[in-house]
Design a protein around this motif. Structure first.
Motif, PDB file in Angstrom:
ATOM      1  N   LEU A  84       0.831  -1.206   0.000  1.00 42.71           N
ATOM      2  CA  LEU A  84       0.000   0.000   0.000  1.00 42.71           C
ATOM      3  C   LEU A  84       0.866   1.257   0.000  1.00 42.71           C
ATOM      4  O   LEU A  84       0.570   2.231  -0.687  1.00 42.71           O
ATOM      5  N   TYR A  85       1.937   1.199   0.792  1.00 43.56           N
ATOM      6  CA  TYR A  85       2.771   2.380   0.957  1.00 43.56           C
ATOM      7  C   TYR A  85       3.673   2.632  -0.259  1.00 43.56           C
ATOM      8  O   TYR A  85       4.408   3.610  -0.298  1.00 43.56           O
ATOM      9  N   HIS A  86       3.626   1.720  -1.231  1.00 45.75           N
ATOM     10  CA  HIS A  86       4.396   1.935  -2.458  1.00 45.75           C
ATOM     11  C   HIS A  86       3.488   2.329  -3.621  1.00 45.75           C
ATOM     12  O   HIS A  86       3.908   2.372  -4.758  1.00 45.75           O
ATOM     13  N   GLN A  87       2.195   2.548  -3.327  1.00 45.10           N
ATOM     14  CA  GLN A  87       1.257   2.780  -4.415  1.00 45.10           C
ATOM     15  C   GLN A  87       0.869   4.227  -4.633  1.00 45.10           C
ATOM     16  O   GLN A  87       0.086   4.525  -5.509  1.00 45.10           O
ATOM     17  N   GLY A  88       1.368   5.111  -3.793  1.00 46.83           N
ATOM     18  CA  GLY A  88       1.035   6.516  -3.985  1.00 46.83           C
ATOM     19  C   GLY A  88       2.255   7.373  -3.756  1.00 46.83           C
ATOM     20  O   GLY A  88       3.325   6.869  -3.417  1.00 46.83           O
ATOM     21  N   ASN A  89       2.064   8.671  -3.929  1.00 51.81           N
ATOM     22  CA  ASN A  89       3.172   9.590  -3.717  1.00 51.81           C
ATOM     23  C   ASN A  89       3.267   9.948  -2.227  1.00 51.81           C
ATOM     24  O   ASN A  89       2.493  10.750  -1.725  1.00 51.81           O
ATOM     25  N   LEU A  90       4.233   9.372  -1.574  1.00 52.79           N
ATOM     26  CA  LEU A  90       4.350   9.532  -0.124  1.00 52.79           C
ATOM     27  C   LEU A  90       4.737  10.949   0.302  1.00 52.79           C
ATOM     28  O   LEU A  90       4.479  11.361   1.418  1.00 52.79           O
ATOM     29  N   SER A  91       5.359  11.687  -0.637  1.00 51.93           N
ATOM     30  CA  SER A  91       5.820  13.009  -0.204  1.00 51.93           C
ATOM     31  C   SER A  91       4.663  13.954   0.100  1.00 51.93           C
ATOM     32  O   SER A  91       4.872  14.998   0.714  1.00 51.93           O
ATOM     33  N   SER A  92       3.431  13.591  -0.328  1.00 59.29           N
ATOM     34  CA  SER A  92       2.334  14.490   0.012  1.00 59.29           C
ATOM     35  C   SER A  92       1.667  14.138   1.343  1.00 59.29           C
ATOM     36  O   SER A  92       0.730  14.804   1.763  1.00 59.29           O
ATOM     37  N   ALA A  93       2.159  13.103   2.010  1.00 57.23           N
ATOM     38  CA  ALA A  93       1.595  12.776   3.320  1.00 57.23           C
ATOM     39  C   ALA A  93       1.950  13.866   4.324  1.00 57.23           C
ATOM     40  O   ALA A  93       2.887  14.635   4.112  1.00 57.23           O
ATOM     41  N   ASN A  94       1.172  13.920   5.427  1.00 56.58           N
ATOM     42  CA  ASN A  94       1.387  14.957   6.440  1.00 56.58           C
ATOM     43  C   ASN A  94       2.627  14.741   7.293  1.00 56.58           C
ATOM     44  O   ASN A  94       2.951  15.563   8.124  1.00 56.58           O
ATOM     45  N   TRP A  95       3.258  13.597   7.131  1.00 58.83           N
ATOM     46  CA  TRP A  95       4.425  13.302   7.971  1.00 58.83           C
ATOM     47  C   TRP A  95       5.662  13.095   7.100  1.00 58.83           C
ATOM     48  O   TRP A  95       5.555  12.989   5.873  1.00 58.83           O
ATOM     49  N   GLU A  96       6.827  13.011   7.749  1.00 57.80           N
ATOM     50  CA  GLU A  96       8.074  12.841   7.003  1.00 57.80           C
ATOM     51  C   GLU A  96       8.169  11.433   6.416  1.00 57.80           C
ATOM     52  O   GLU A  96       7.824  10.464   7.079  1.00 57.80           O
ATOM     53  N   THR A  97       8.663  11.367   5.176  1.00 55.57           N
ATOM     54  CA  THR A  97       8.793  10.084   4.497  1.00 55.57           C
ATOM     55  C   THR A  97       9.704   9.136   5.271  1.00 55.57           C
ATOM     56  O   THR A  97       9.488   7.922   5.288  1.00 55.57           O
ATOM     57  N   SER A  98      10.721   9.700   5.941  1.00 58.04           N
ATOM     58  CA  SER A  98      11.665   8.843   6.665  1.00 58.04           C
ATOM     59  C   SER A  98      10.967   8.057   7.767  1.00 58.04           C
ATOM     60  O   SER A  98      11.362   6.940   8.098  1.00 58.04           O
ATOM     61  N   LYS A  99       9.885   8.619   8.332  1.00 58.79           N
ATOM     62  CA  LYS A  99       9.140   7.900   9.373  1.00 58.79           C
ATOM     63  C   LYS A  99       8.447   6.676   8.777  1.00 58.79           C
ATOM     64  O   LYS A  99       8.362   5.626   9.408  1.00 58.79           O
ATOM     65  N   THR A 100       7.933   6.849   7.558  1.00 56.60           N
ATOM     66  CA  THR A 100       7.315   5.708   6.889  1.00 56.60           C
ATOM     67  C   THR A 100       8.366   4.646   6.598  1.00 56.60           C
ATOM     68  O   THR A 100       8.108   3.451   6.759  1.00 56.60           O
ATOM     69  N   ASP A 101       9.559   5.090   6.170  1.00 58.72           N
ATOM     70  CA  ASP A 101      10.628   4.134   5.860  1.00 58.72           C
ATOM     71  C   ASP A 101      10.944   3.270   7.077  1.00 58.72           C
ATOM     72  O   ASP A 101      11.079   2.053   6.968  1.00 58.72           O
ATOM     73  N   ILE A 102      11.073   3.905   8.232  1.00 60.78           N
ATOM     74  CA  ILE A 102      11.403   3.167   9.456  1.00 60.78           C
ATOM     75  C   ILE A 102      10.275   2.193   9.804  1.00 60.78           C
ATOM     76  O   ILE A 102      10.511   1.031  10.146  1.00 60.78           O
ATOM     77  N   PHE A 103       9.041   2.664   9.679  1.00 59.31           N
ATOM     78  CA  PHE A 103       7.878   1.812   9.942  1.00 59.31           C
ATOM     79  C   PHE A 103       7.870   0.594   9.007  1.00 59.31           C
ATOM     80  O   PHE A 103       7.656  -0.548   9.432  1.00 59.31           O
ATOM     81  N   LEU A 104       8.168   0.837   7.718  1.00 61.89           N
ATOM     82  CA  LEU A 104       8.149  -0.263   6.750  1.00 61.89           C
ATOM     83  C   LEU A 104       9.268  -1.275   7.004  1.00 61.89           C
ATOM     84  O   LEU A 104       9.088  -2.475   6.783  1.00 61.89           O
ATOM     85  N   ILE A 105      10.403  -0.799   7.499  1.00 57.47           N
ATOM     86  CA  ILE A 105      11.499  -1.725   7.834  1.00 57.47           C
ATOM     87  C   ILE A 105      11.035  -2.684   8.936  1.00 57.47           C
ATOM     88  O   ILE A 105      11.265  -3.895   8.871  1.00 57.47           O
ATOM     89  N   THR A 106      10.337  -2.145   9.939  1.00 52.92           N
ATOM     90  CA  THR A 106       9.825  -3.004  11.016  1.00 52.92           C
ATOM     91  C   THR A 106       8.822  -4.013  10.473  1.00 52.92           C
ATOM     92  O   THR A 106       8.854  -5.196  10.817  1.00 52.92           O
ATOM     93  N   LEU A 107       7.916  -3.547   9.595  1.00 58.03           N
ATOM     94  CA  LEU A 107       6.926  -4.465   9.008  1.00 58.03           C
ATOM     95  C   LEU A 107       7.614  -5.581   8.215  1.00 58.03           C
ATOM     96  O   LEU A 107       7.214  -6.735   8.272  1.00 58.03           O
ATOM     97  N   HIS A 108       8.668  -5.210   7.466  1.00 62.83           N
ATOM     98  CA  HIS A 108       9.429  -6.206   6.693  1.00 62.83           C
ATOM     99  C   HIS A 108      10.015  -7.268   7.610  1.00 62.83           C
ATOM    100  O   HIS A 108       9.972  -8.453   7.308  1.00 62.83           O
TER     101      HIS A 108
END
Ligand SMILES: *[C@@H]1O[C@H](CO)[C@@H](O)[C@H](O)[C@H]1NC(C)=O
Ligand SMILES: *[C@@H]1O[C@H](CO)[C@@H](O)[C@H](O)[C@H]1NC(C)=O
Ligand SMILES: *[C@@H]1O[C@H](CO)[C@@H](O)[C@H](O)[C@H]1NC(C)=O
Length: 179
Positions: A84-108
């Motif tokens: 899901l997190y690879h299907q849209g443009n993350l830079s328009s989210a209200n939070w920093e992209t790096s936070k999503t990256d860290i979250f996705l590493i944990t999910l992986h």
């Protein structure tokens, strides 16, 4: 004959649990960490309703299945959530992209830990799960052109899924409980 098949299923579940025993501990920690990271990623969760209703029945149906089927469902779900997190443009989210990256590493890490617990031959968790996530992405990220609001919806629905997956995982840790 019938009871032999049941015994075989039971043994298969137990063998799997023994094989993955060490990892089951860390799964709980990782799962707690990913939920915390998701919550701290942005501000308060949105009050807006998601246009796609939450598939509670998919989760309730899982409770009557083999341990291995449940683990496979959890693994497939984590994979679809990561997608899901690879299907849209993350830079328009209200939070920093790096936070999503860290979250996705944990999910992986959560997902990869499940690999030895799920045999390669195990079937995919079914078209309903995949269809649900495709629809979710369509009605939010795609139709709302990755707006900040669509990311908020994805974040909120992700939390619901991670909570449900945690509850399902709890039934795996108590294999004699609800089989
Ligand atoms: C993670 O674990 C801590 C300590 O057990 C607990 O206080 C916290 O509520 C948990 N967080 C989530 C998101 O489950
Ligand atoms: C993603 O959104 C950002 C900010 O809104 C924009 O600058 C960028 O060009 C977009 N990227 C793509 C691939 O559309
Ligand atoms: C989602 O959108 C894609 C691309 O338009 C389409 O092929 C697919 O059928 C849609 N899926 C759902 C479940 O709405």
């Amino acid at each position: 004959m019938h009871s032999w098949i049941r015994l075989l299923f039971l043994l298969c579940g137990v063998t799997c649990l023994v094989r993955c025993c060490d990892w089951l501990q860390s799964y709980g920690l990782l799962s707690n960490r990913s939920l915390t990271q998701l919550e701290q990623m942005g501000g308060r969760m949105t009050e807006q309703e998601c246009p796609v209703s939450f598939p509670y029945t998919l989760y309730t149906n899982m409770r009557r299945t083999k341990v291995e089927t449940r683990l496979k469902f959890i693994k497939d779900s984590l994979e679809l959530i990561i997608d899901l997190y690879h299907q849209g443009n993350l830079s328009s989210a209200n939070w920093e992209t790096s936070k999503t990256d860290i979250f996705l590493i944990t999910l992986h890490r959560q997902k990869d830990g499940l690999t030895p617990c799920v045999s390669v031959s195990n079937r995919k968790s079914g078209p309903r799960l995949t269809r649900y996530y495709r629809k979710l992405a369509n009605r939010t990220l795609r139709e709302m052109s990755s707006s900040p609001g669509s990311w908020e919806l994805i974040r909120k629905e992700t939390r619901k899924h991670l909570e449900q997956l945690d509850l399902l995982f709890a039934t795996v840790r108590r294999p004699t409980g609800s089989q």
